[in-house]
Structures are given as structure tokens and as C-alpha cells.
Scaffold this active site. Structure first.
Site, mmCIF file in Angstrom:
data_model
loop_
_atom_site.group_PDB
_atom_site.id
_atom_site.type_symbol
_atom_site.label_atom_id
_atom_site.label_comp_id
_atom_site.label_asym_id
_atom_site.label_seq_id
_atom_site.Cartn_x
_atom_site.Cartn_y
_atom_site.Cartn_z
ATOM 1 N N CYS A 254 -22.474 -7.923 -19.345
ATOM 2 C CA CYS A 254 -21.204 -7.794 -18.521
ATOM 3 C C CYS A 254 -20.130 -6.827 -19.242
ATOM 4 O O CYS A 254 -20.078 -7.031 -20.454
ATOM 5 C CB CYS A 254 -20.710 -9.155 -18.647
ATOM 6 S SG CYS A 254 -21.631 -10.549 -17.977
ATOM 7 N N CYS B 21 -27.050 -10.104 -16.539
ATOM 8 C CA CYS B 21 -26.601 -9.671 -18.154
ATOM 9 C C CYS B 21 -27.405 -9.816 -18.870
ATOM 10 O O CYS B 21 -28.163 -11.131 -18.988
ATOM 11 C CB CYS B 21 -25.045 -10.555 -18.103
ATOM 12 S SG CYS B 21 -24.393 -10.359 -19.685
ATOM 13 N N CYS C 97 -18.269 -13.191 -19.908
ATOM 14 C CA CYS C 97 -19.500 -13.244 -20.701
ATOM 15 C C CYS C 97 -19.521 -14.419 -21.634
ATOM 16 O O CYS C 97 -20.377 -15.089 -21.853
ATOM 17 C CB CYS C 97 -19.941 -11.986 -21.158
ATOM 18 S SG CYS C 97 -21.632 -11.766 -21.634
ATOM 19 N N GLY D 140 0.836 -1.158 0.060
ATOM 20 C CA GLY D 140 -0.027 0.009 0.056
ATOM 21 C C GLY D 140 0.665 1.428 0.055
ATOM 22 O O GLY D 140 0.263 2.487 -0.181
ATOM 23 N N CYS E 53 -25.695 -13.146 -21.135
ATOM 24 C CA CYS E 53 -25.332 -14.501 -20.404
ATOM 25 C C CYS E 53 -26.115 -14.848 -19.146
ATOM 26 O O CYS E 53 -25.855 -15.782 -18.689
ATOM 27 C CB CYS E 53 -23.605 -14.667 -20.166
ATOM 28 S SG CYS E 53 -23.247 -13.594 -18.763
#
Lengths: 256, 283, 362
Positions: free
Chosen positions: B263, B238, B269, B29, B241
């Protein structure tokens, strides 16, 4: 009793010019110390040295910390000193703008110190902020308004709330009533006196206004050209000044 | 482009970048300054990610590039082509087949595994930047863990909107110390950052910073106890899909206000469609 | 039925083919040669060399041609090329006191050793469009005289001898290298100057102008502006001494600025400095003014909060390649972040009760 703050030989020079020289005093818990003098007398330099905003050339500022007892804050690491500044210490600036975040709501301003020390419940932060707004006589309904929409007196009271919310043990104040109208000053002084009494605050107040110290300070130091020329109980110094300069200060007030 | 070294950058530069990456991995970080080079694509277009990818790629790697989750958006195509030319590495669009994935603004839906590296393109690495513009001050705030201001921002959101109104580039706290900008991924992706099996590397070219999350790092999205972080997405399946668990792009399909949701992760997808899943808008 | 967009690769190729055609323009018109650009657009070439930080007039001319005359794009091409070049070493510091000056003026002294030399300048030209140029650009030869071979000392040295200007002590600490190390704050003066010399001309000019209008005014006089060629020497390890490896044209500007003095220091003038590749005098003067403004702290001046005093602000925003890249990146797809904002705004509006009508209509 251990002093809350023990100042020893604080000296600060600006090149050849003396900011303040060899200032020493002790402040005991619950005590309010006033520092008076005309502008340029070194009182603000002294305050900034004590509060860690300036590094003195010589001297110690020993604070009785909760965890480790007396520690010299001048020689403390910066993280430790910054931690003190957001927990046990508070600093009220003369100009509220310097002590507030003008782009953040009143609630956010008061809540910042709480969040800085780990408060993570929004509801609690907000309750505490409302409570503090009320205590400094600001309508809690203004909690989401920005300080830019507040009057000068309200901004100063908000700054005080923001500083006192974490229950600091020592408050530094730099001309807290400076720049305010006389009627607004009176109300603010009244409020400050109430808070000092109720919370048992220890404070160091720098001002050129003797009315402020008469009302708030237990003890008084008079500064001139960077030196303390007289110190004692407030009433004593004001009613029976010994040093010529103190006499001048007091008499100039009485003439007003 | 054979006049250039493998993966464009010279070995000296790659070593310098690898050192920054290793330092970043050692201090999760923490933003490591590095001497970012001018690349043959503009700053702001993924030069940080490209330099990190160039430094970690080996000839055996299989490389995938996504932008907004998709392999075939123009900038993804451009970066993939760049490495095909300069490194000659094999490329793929399959998340599971890739060893190094460079991404802009998304984390793939398919959970990543040990041995994979996810490289993020980062525009503004400093999460405190819009609260405090001064670099010298923000670096100090990080080293002293002075993050009260960050919560003031969240507080202000809630007091004004009733919610934390940060929807992407949502700040996180890494291993209880550094507050980090996860790059402009939607906050939907934030939970995937923590405890990930893959190595995550973040490159900010223009701002000259690299930071990193080693595998299985603790990453917590900032919030309040009574206003907890919520990973949200459009409340639809979606259209192609039928996936209910993936981040969706909204597509405008006609000029009468018609829209559908698909997606954003094109590979996810397509794989689902190939496996026989169908959404309501699929042919 | 919706089909996801495909074929980005083909679209990119086609766009680039079209770009190449547009760059060439009408093929009935003769193509520009690199030599023509180098010789006849030399100030554009100079700017590209300066901000590209690579002294090579032919490459700069090529970049200008490839960039269709967009100088920032040309600078970008040069920078991207430059970064791939191997580094053999560093030259000795050039001695601008040894400059073969084409131009040398001082605004502080009417006459001085070495004289005032106007040189090839736009100054005092009347800015009237010369329609003759449209038909025929041939010009008669300019009058010539033999060059004075005498010394052309720096103007600030005269002031220095009297102690009237701050000392600029010789310092042989190797300067940091902006192109090899990340820019970190606080930046010392050597690093600031390095960033300014390749900073965007327009940005530097705007900042310098702002100081003249009162945003950190520092009362600058052009002590001296000189343009000319200086030899570049490099020490060759095998030889053990420095030899001349070529010559570059530089513009150098030294400003003399007012300084009140303090209790500890007597009043004296201070300096601002600009040094830029090629004939680039607007940039060099701007650089000197900004350099001087950035020195407020070491000179004990007040920070009046002016942009030109703020080293972080100036240095982090002066590079036009960083700036243009980041600016232009907002045209890249942002579907994902935009989608998350879209959902948030919808949610907030729904909660505020604004969108009930629309939602109901759907």
C-alpha cells in the site's frame, strides 16, 4: 432574402496609413465573393477585420446567426465571436502551418473542431476525420501521421478539411493557393470548386491570382490603396473591366 | 522558532490567503492568483500547500502530512516538523484523527468526512500548460471554456497507444465548467475527488495559484464515451495487509528482479495489519 | 521479509549535523567571520543583496557563510527571512542624480559634465592570477584626491534636451509590488523592472547577450553606468515630512538604443534601464538590455519571436529561487506518479506483444 453577411463601412487605419476604407457589400447564402488586388491593397486587412482577427476602426460586420438572426460581430462579446469562429465560420490561411497544429496528427487536426463543439465519441470523430481526408484526396491511411510529413499541397488540403468538418456556413480564405506549385494549385482549385458546389458554401476569397477568382467566385471586388475601385459579377469585371486599375490587373494577367 | 507568528505566516498574509481560498471555494476549479510568499523551504517542495495549511490551521487542529501516501517520507516529515515548531499543533498519522491533512500526490484510502480539510501541494496548476505555454492565453481559454485542445491531447493518446496515456495528474472537469489539474495524484485517486465530504484545497506556491473544491462537488475525469476513464492500479493485493482496493507502490526487494507490492497509504496499511489482515509477504 | 522504510526524521537530523560539520570544514583552519566576508567578498555580498531583495550587507554575509558560499542558497535564505519582516512603509524614490559616484562612465560621450570616473573596476586589469595574493593580501593605499562636488547629471538628460531621446515622463503612480501581489500578465514596465532587478544574474546576462547576437537586437550603447551611494529618505507620518534614514549603494545603467522612428514619430533614441543594489554592473547592464528588448510592443517594433522579447518567458523564468526549487524538487520521491507510469508502459508494451517473453519467464 437576408444576406448571410452584410459588411457596412469597414475602415481600418494603421496610424496615418489606411488599411482599408469604407468597404461595404452583402454576401448571400451560397455565394462566393472574390477580393483581388496587389499586395498592400488592403484586401487582407479587410478579410481580417471581417473574420474578427482585427478590430476595425469603424463599420459593422453583420452575420446572420442561426440562433438570433443578424448580429454585428464587431460588437459581439469575445466568447460569442470565438464560438462563431469554431462553428459557423472557418478560416483558411495562406500558409497551412498557420492553420494547422503541426505537432498533432492529421486526424487530430480534423477532429479538433468537432471536439471543440462537444463531440465525445472517439470512433465517430475518427470516422469523420477519415471521411474528410478522403474528400480532400488524402489517403485515410495517413490519419495518424503528422502534417510535418505531408507535402505543401497536402497540408493545404488538410487545412481545408480541418475547417470544413463542422459544416461552416461561411469560409474566409486568404490566398489559399499562394505559395504552391502551379500543378498543385490547379488540383487544389479543382478540389475547392467541387467542395464549394457540393456543400453550397458561402465564401470570401482574397487573392492576387485572377485565375482563382475566375474559377471560384460569383462576384468580384477590386481593391486598390484600401478602397474598392470596382465590383460586379466575376465574368463581367474580368471581361470588361471599367476602372483603369482593373484594366491593368486584367491585362497583366492576359500577358502572362 | 518562537520569534515567528502562529503557523509562521503573519496574520496579514494569512488573511490574504484565506480570501483566495474563499474565492476558490466560491468558484470551484477556478485558479485564483495569490501573492505567494517565500517560505523557508524551496519552491516545488510544497510551499503552496504549506501556505494554505498555515492559513487554515487553528491551535485546536490535528495535522497530518503525507507524501506519496506515506507519513514518514522525508518531505512529509520535514513539513510536519515545521508546523509542530511554528504552530505547536498536535500531529497524527491517522487519517481519521486528522482535521487538516496536507498531501503530495495521493488521496488517503480511508474516505474523508465532513469537517476535514485536504490540502494538496500542486506543482503546475494549469492543466492546459503543456498544450499552451502562455498564461494570458490559457486564462482566456478557461474563461471561454475552450477545451477542444484538451480532448485533442486525449485523442492523440488513443490514436497512438490505443488508450488515454495519462496516468497521473489526469485532468478533470469541475461542475461542468472549469477543467482542473488534480495535482499529480495517480488517476486511481480521481474518482475520490468528486462528491467528497471534506473540503479540498489546492496550493501552488511557485505558480501563485490557489483553487478549491467545496464538499460534494461534481468532478468528472475527461474521457470519450467509447474510451471511458478507467481508474487503474497494479493488479495485485498488498503484500503486507492483503488489501485489494488500495493504490500500491512497487518495491524492489533483491537484485534478481524480485519485487513486491505494498500500500502507498502507510496509515491504511498499518491499520489493516493491526486489525489482523495479512498479505502474502507479511511476517 | 520486507519492512517499510522508517526513521525519516532521524535521517534528516543526521544529514543536517553532517552538513554543519562540512560547512565548517577543517577546524585547524581559522573560521571566517561575517566581517571578513562582508569586506573581502563584497561582490558576492552585493549579488546576494540584489537577488535576495534585501539591503543588509551583514545578513547577506551571514547567509553566504551559512550557505557554504552557494550564492543561490544564500539568496534563498535572505528571501525567506525578508518575507517575515514587518513592513513599516515605503521610502521616497531615490534620486540617482544625487548619487555620490564611485564610478561613472559613458560610452556615448568622450567627455561630459561630471567627467568619466573609472572607480574600483576590473576593467583593464590583466586577468593574470596574482600569486602574491596567496601569501599576502595586503595592498598599499590607493592614491586619493578630493571628490568633485559638482553636479553629475545623467547623460540621457543631454539627449533629452535636444529631443533626441524618448521622453521618460515623471510618473508618481505607486508601482505594483511583486512581493505582495501575484505576478500577472501583461506586466507593465514598472513590474518588469522590479522582477528584473532581482532576477538571476546568469539568466539575465544570457538573455541580454542573446539580444546582442541578433535575437531581438536593439543596438544598445551604455549611455551611462554609475555606481555610488544614494541617500534613502522616508516620510514619517508623525513628522509630516521626509527625513534621511540611511544610505545604500546602487548600480544604475541607462542604455541609449537605436530607433528608426515611424511615419508619425521622428527618429529618436530609446532607453533601456537597469538599477540594482550594490556594485553589480554586469547585472545592471544586462537588465537594461533585457528591459529594452521587452519594450518592443510599446515602441511599435516587430516581435521577432526572440526569447528576450517574451515577457511571460522572461519574467516567469528569471527568478532563481523559483527555478532552483522547482528544478531540485524532482529529486523528491515520485514513487506514486512513477508507479502509474510504470504500469501504463507495461500495459502498452504487453498489448504491443513486446513483453510476452519476459512475462512468461516470471
Amino acid at each position: 432574402m437576408t444576406p448571410l453577411l452584410s459588411v457596412q463601412g469597414i475602415t481600418k487605419r494603421y496610424g496615418a496609413h489606411i488599411g482599408c476604407a469604407d468597404v461595404s457589400f452583402d454576401l448571400y447564402p451560397g455565394e462566393v465573393m472574390g477580393i483581388v488586388g496587389e499586395s498592400g491593397s488592403g484586401k487582407s486587412t479587410l478579410l481580417n477585420c471581417m473574420a474578427g482577427h482585427l478590430t476595425p476602426d469603424a463599420g459593422e460586420v453583420v452575420f446572420d446567426t442561426r440562433a438570433e438572426g443578424p448580429r454585428d460581430t464587431v460588437r459581439m462579446s469575445e466568447p460569442e465571436r470565438r464560438m462563431l469562429s469554431r462553428t459557423d465560420w472557418a478560416f483558411v490561411h495562406q500558409h497551412a502551418r498557420d492553420g494547422l497544429r503541426m505537432g498533432v496528427s492529421a486526424g487530430g487536426n480534423v477532429g479538433e473542431r468537432l471536439m471543440a463543439v462537444g463531440a465525445r465519441r472517439y470512433g465517430d470523430i475518427r470516422d469523420k476525420a477519415s471521411d474528410w481526408l478522403e474528400r480532400v484526396e488524402i489517403d485515410a491511411a495517413r490519419i495518424d501521421d503528422r502534417p510535418t510529413t505531408f507535402s505543401g499541397g497536402m497540408q493545404q488540403r488538410l487545412q481545408i478539411a480541418r475547417n470544413l468538418v463542422t459544416g461552416p456556413r461561411l469560409v474566409f480564405m486568404d490566398e489559399p493557393t499562394g505559395g504552391l506549385d502551379v500543378s498543385v494549385q490547379a488540383r487544389l482549385l479543382d478540389l475547392l470548386r467541387g467542395l464549394v458546389r457540393d456543400m453550397g458554401l458561402s465564401a470570401i476569397i482574397v487573392t492576387h491570382d485572377l485565375a482563382v477568382v475566375r474559377l471560384l467566385a460569383d462576384r468580384l471586388m477590386v481593391m486598390k490603396s484600401g478602397h474598392v475601385v470596382e465590383a460586379g459579377l466575376t465574368d463581367q469585371v474580368l471581361d470588361d473591366p471599367q476602372h483603369a486599375y482593373s484594366q491593368l490587373l486584367v491585362s497583366s494577367v492576359l500577358q502572362v | 522558532m518562537t520569534d515567528y507568528n502562529f503557523a509562521y505566516l503573519d496574520e496579514q498574509t494569512k488573511r490574504m490567503i484565506r480570501r483566495a481560498i474563499l474565492k476558490g471555494l466560491a468558484i470551484p476549479g477556478y485558479q485564483v492568483p495569490f501573492a505567494s510568499r517565500e517560505m523557508p523551504m524551496p519552491y516545488g517542495w510544497g510551499t503552496g500547500g504549506v501556505q494554505v495549511s498555515a492559513a487554515v490551521l487553528t491551535p485546536e487542529d490535528r495535522f497530518k502530512v503525507i507524501d506519496q501516501g506515506a507519513d514518514d517520507t522525508t518531505n512529509a516529515v520535514s513539513i510536519r516538523t515545521f508546523f509542530e515548531r511554528t504552530a505547536g499543533v498536535k500531529t497524527t498519522t491517522k487519517t481519521t484523527d486528522a482535521s487538516v491533512i496536507q498531501t503530495r500526490h495521493r488521496i488517503p484510502e480511508e474516505p474523508l468526512t465532513e469537517g476535514q480539510i485536504l490540502v494538496y501541494q500542486v506543482p503546475i496548476p494549469e492543466p492546459l500548460r503543456f498544450l499552451e505555454p502562455r498564461e494570458s492565453e490559457t486564462r482566456k481559454m478557461h474563461s471561454l471554456e475552450e477545451y477542444g485542445l484538451m480532448h485533442v491531447k486525449l485523442y492523440e493518446d488513443i490514436s497512438r497507444h490505443g488508450h488515454i496515456a495519462t496516468s497521473y495528474a489526469y485532468p478533470v472537469k469541475v461542475e461542468g465548467h472549469y477543467v482542473m489539474d488534480p495535482s499529480p495524484i495517480p488517476k486511481f485517486d480521481n474518482p475520490k475527488l468528486g462528491d467528497m465530504a471534506a473540503i479540498q484545497l489546492f496550493g501552488a506556491g511557485r505558480e501563485q495559484r490557489i483553487y478549491a473544491l467545496p464538499p460534494y462537488t461534481e468532478v468528472v475525469s475527461l474521457d470519450f464515451d467509447d474510451h471511458p476513464f478507467e481508474a487503474s492500479k497494479a493488479d495485485h493485493p498488498c503484500g503486507l495487509c492483503g488489501a485489494e482496493d488500495s493504490y500500491l507502490d512497487e518495491v524492489i526487494v533483491d537484485d534478481a528482479g524480485g519485487r513486491m507490492f505494498v500500500c502507498s497509504d502507510t496509515d491504511y496499511c498499518e491499520a489493516r495489519q493491526a486489525a489482523g489482515h495479512r498479505g502474502k509477504d507479511a511476517a | 521479509m520486507y519492512v517499510a522504510v522508517k526513521g525519516g526524521e532521524q535521517a534528516i537530523e543526521n544529514a543536517h549535523a553532517w552538513l554543519a560539520e562540512e560547512r565548517r570544514g577543517d577546524t585547524e583552519i581559522a573560521e571566517l567571520s561575517i566581517a571578513q566576508i562582508r569586506e573581502q567578498l563584497s561582490l558576492a555580498v552585493n549579488r546576494v543583496m540584489a537577488e535576495g531583495s534585501l539591503y543588509d550587507p551583514d545578513l547577506a554575509a551571514l547567509a553566504i557563510k551559512q550557505a557554504r558560499g552557494d550564492l543561490i542558497e544564500a539568496i534563498f535564505l535572505i528571501r525567506a527571512y525578508r518575507t517575515t519582516l514587518p513592513r513599516f512603509g515605503a521610502s521616497e524614490p531615490v534620486d540617482t542624480g544625487e548619487m555620490a559616484c564611485d564610478r561613472r562612465i559613458s560610452a556615448t560621450f568622450k567627455d561630459l559634465p561630471g567627467g568619466q570616473v573609472l572607480g574600483p573596476t576590473f576593467d583593464y586589469t590583466h586577468r593574470l592570477l596574482d600569486f602574491k595574493l596567496a601569501a599576502d593580501g595586503e595592498v598599499p593605499e590607493a592614491p586619493m584626491r578630493d571628490a568633485d562636488l559638482g553636479d553629475v547629471p545623467h547623460v540621457t538628460e543631454f539627449l533629452n534636451r535636444e529631443g533626441l531621446i524618448e521622453e521618460a515622463p515623471y510618473d508618481d503612480t505607486p508601482p505594483p509590488d511583486l512581493t505582495r501581489e501575484p505576478l500577472e500578465m501583461p506586466a507593465e514596465r514598472a513590474l518588469r523592472l522590479q522582477a528584473l532587478t532581482r532576477a538571476d544574474e546568469g539568466f539575465t546576462l544570457g538573455l541580454a547577450y542573446s539580444t546582442q547576437r541578433g535575437y531581438a537586437r536593439n543596438h544598445a550603447f551604455v549611455g551611462e553606468l554609475r555606481i555610488g551611494a544614494v541617500p534613502v529618505e522616508m516620510e514619517i507620518p508623525e513628522l509630516g515630512f521626509a527625513i534621511e534614514i540611511g544610505e545604500i549603494t546602487l548600480t544604475e545603467c541607462e542604455t541609449v538604443n537605436q530607433f528608426k522612428g515611424s511615419k508619425t514619430e521622428p527618429a529618436q533614441f530609446t532607453r533601456g534601464y537597469g538599477l540594482v543594489f550594490g556594485q553589480t554592473e554586469r547585472k545592471a547592464i544586462s537588465m537594461a538590455l533585457v528591459d529594452r528588448a521587452l519594450r518592443w510592443e510599446e515602441l511599435g517594433e516587430d516581435n521577432v519571436g526572440a526569447p528576450a522579447q517574451d515577457a511571460e518567458f522572461v519574467l516567469y523564468h528569471a527568478d532563481n529561487i523559483q527555478a532552483t526549487g522547482f528544478l531540485e524538487h524532482i529529486k523528491l520521491p515520485h514513487y506514486v506518479d512513477f508507479q502509474s507510469e510504470l504500469e501504463l508502459v507495461r500495459k502498452l508494451r504487453r498489448e504491443a506483444g513486446v513483453d510476452q517473453v519476459q512475462e512468461a519467464a516470471e
